[in-house]
Design a protein around this motif. Structure first.
Motif, PDB file in Angstrom:
ATOM      1  N   HIS A   1       0.841  -1.314   0.002  1.00 30.34           N
ATOM      2  CA  HIS A   1       0.281  -0.074  -0.078  1.00 30.34           C
ATOM      3  C   HIS A   1       0.885   1.463  -0.096  1.00 30.34           C
ATOM      4  CE1 HIS A   1      -2.124   3.017   1.710  1.00 30.34           C
ATOM      5  NE2 HIS A   1      -3.606   2.771   1.379  1.00 30.34           N
TER       6      HIS A   1
ATOM      7  N   SER B   1       1.130   5.295   0.384  1.00 30.04           N
ATOM      8  CA  SER B   1       0.222   6.375   0.744  1.00 30.04           C
ATOM      9  C   SER B   1       1.542   7.468   0.497  1.00 30.04           C
ATOM     10  CB  SER B   1       0.526   6.567   2.476  1.00 30.04           C
ATOM     11  OG  SER B   1      -0.808   5.881   2.658  1.00 30.04           O
TER      12      SER B   1
ATOM     13  N   THR C   1      -1.066  -0.941  -4.251  1.00 25.49           N
ATOM     14  CA  THR C   1      -2.278   0.573  -4.013  1.00 25.49           C
ATOM     15  C   THR C   1      -1.951   1.318  -4.023  1.00 25.49           C
ATOM     16  OG1 THR C   1      -3.992  -2.153  -3.347  1.00 25.49           O
ATOM     17  CG2 THR C   1      -4.543  -0.248  -2.789  1.00 25.49           C
TER      18      THR C   1
ATOM     19  N   GLU D   1      -2.420   5.031  -3.582  1.00 25.11           N
ATOM     20  CA  GLU D   1      -4.138   6.039  -2.623  1.00 25.11           C
ATOM     21  C   GLU D   1      -3.229   7.506  -2.712  1.00 25.11           C
ATOM     22  OE1 GLU D   1      -7.230   4.024  -0.496  1.00 25.11           O
ATOM     23  OE2 GLU D   1      -5.776   4.006   0.686  1.00 25.11           O
TER      24      GLU D   1
ATOM     25  N   VAL E   1      -2.898  10.482  -0.039  1.00 32.14           N
ATOM     26  CA  VAL E   1      -3.552  10.679   1.049  1.00 32.14           C
ATOM     27  C   VAL E   1      -3.082  12.539   1.531  1.00 32.14           C
ATOM     28  CG1 VAL E   1      -3.376  10.203   3.519  1.00 32.14           C
ATOM     29  CG2 VAL E   1      -3.433   8.423   1.900  1.00 32.14           C
TER      30      VAL E   1
ATOM     31  N   ASN F   1      -7.630  10.582  -2.069  1.00 30.97           N
ATOM     32  CA  ASN F   1      -8.641   9.062  -2.427  1.00 30.97           C
ATOM     33  C   ASN F   1      -9.205   8.899  -0.344  1.00 30.97           C
ATOM     34  OD1 ASN F   1      -5.953   8.233  -4.352  1.00 30.97           O
ATOM     35  ND2 ASN F   1      -8.443   8.134  -5.368  1.00 30.97           N
ATOM     36  N   LYS F   2      -8.161   9.218   0.127  1.00 27.82           N
ATOM     37  CA  LYS F   2      -7.811   9.131   1.391  1.00 27.82           C
ATOM     38  C   LYS F   2      -7.446  10.430   2.062  1.00 27.82           C
ATOM     39  CE  LYS F   2      -9.623   4.925   1.659  1.00 27.82           C
ATOM     40  NZ  LYS F   2      -8.315   3.313   2.607  1.00 27.82           N
TER      41      LYS F   2
ATOM     42  N   THR G   1       0.672   1.592   6.068  1.00 30.17           N
ATOM     43  CA  THR G   1       0.683   1.597   4.656  1.00 30.17           C
ATOM     44  C   THR G   1       2.413   1.237   4.888  1.00 30.17           C
ATOM     45  OG1 THR G   1       0.763   3.302   3.122  1.00 30.17           O
ATOM     46  CG2 THR G   1       2.128   3.843   5.669  1.00 30.17           C
TER      47      THR G   1
END
Length: 321
Positions: free
Chosen positions: A3, A5, A41, A43, A45, A63-64, A72
């Motif tokens: 993930h 960020s 993934t 995102e 942030v 996205n977040k 993360t």
């Protein structure tokens, strides 16, 4: 699967955010073409759903929200642009979260002068950090506890990665991809995005500007004398005597204030003068060498390569129109 960020800091540059997003997204496409599942993934942030960047010129949709991301694998700090003290203050609410994620095992990736923000968290204290050559003096003044590296474009230390130079963040991304997925994937990304994967240093791009915001008047006087009289034969004894300071004390103060020894400073000023001549005129290499204060051609060639990574003739061929 990791993930990512990708932080949307206030006054980050859109190129570093979008460029990072595009490259890492394409890695997932490459995985798909090879019959493998996506690896990242990614995102965006941020503290708020929409963040203005580049002094309000662009707005990025997150996205977040930061508070929604409890774990993360990789935190990416983008390049920032503007007054670093103001940017650090405007983004202070990210600081504790970044520290927490690092202690939970996340890798921290800082792009170019995003390292100013990373350094403000304290995570770089006692560690190596690459920075754009033009920001080195300011960075050293603000964060003296950080081991600043100005020749390399990438540092890798205990899960923290930094890069020097605006677009050398592309090389850092290739480096991260290689660590995660291997050399073959990194080479594929380099070919698809046409990035010079072998670039390791920023020395040939650097313009030497002596640090003078240190408050030591005797050292400033010596710096200005060197910069005005670099063609002459200069000695440490002469410079210390001119400023009424004992030699050993003068050398210690000079190194502490500028980050260079007296001899290194003289060398760098002469090399910078030679670079300007090689870029703009048709004098022979030997003529340029003598005009910047050297009588030993081989000694100058060695010093020139030390600070630029190139021979004088290679430098001329690269930069003269």
């Amino acid at each position: 699967m990791k993930h990512i960020s990708l932080l949307v800091l206030n006054d980050a540059t859109v190129t570093s955010i979008d460029g990072t997003f595009q490259i890492l997204s394409r890695i997932n496409d490459f995985q798909k073409y090879q019959g493998k599942p996506p690896y990242y993934t990614i995102e965006l942030v941020a503290l708020e759903s929409q963040t203005a960047i580049n002094h309000g010129l662009y707005t990025i949709q997150a996205n977040k929200l930061l508070k929604e991301v409890t774990h993360t694998d990789v935190v990416i700090i983008p390049t920032i642009c503007g007054d670093f003290n103001k940017i650090i203050a405007a983004n202070k609410d990210y600081s504790d979260w970044i520290i927490q994620q690092y202690h939970k095992g996340a890798e921290i990736v800082s792009l170019c002068v995003g390292s100013f923000y990373l350094a403000s968290t304290g995570l770089l204290d006692g560690r190596k950090c690459a920075i754009h050559w033009a920001a080195a003096n300011e960075f050293s003044s603000m964060f003296p506890a950080v081991n600043l590296i100005t020749d390399k474009i990438i540092t890798d230390e205990q899960g923290i990665y930094t890069s020097g130079g605006s677009y050398s963040y592309l090389n850092l991304l290739l480096y991260i991809i290689e660590k995660h997925l291997g050399r073959e994937m990194s080479i594929l990304a380099a070919k698809m995005f046409q990035i010079d994967i072998e670039r390791k240093t920023q020395t040939q791009f650097a313009i030497f500007v002596g640090q003078k915001q240190h408050g030591d008047e005797a050292v400033v006087n010596a710096q200005e004398f060197i910069e005005t009289n670099y063609q002459e034969k200069l000695t440490v004894d002469e410079l210390s005597e001119k400023n009424g300071v004992a030699r050993r004390t003068f050398e210690r103060r000079f190194k502490k204030s500028t980050g260079n020894s007296v001899i290194e400073y003289i060398q760098r000023v002469r090399v910078e003068a030679a670079k300007r001549q090689l870029e703009t005129n048709r004098k022979t290499i030997n003529e340029v060498i003598y005009e910047v204060g050297y009588s030993d051609v081989n000694a100058f060639r060695s010093v020139f390569r030390k600070y630029t990574g190139l021979s004088p003739i290679d430098y001329r061929n690269k930069y003269r129109s």
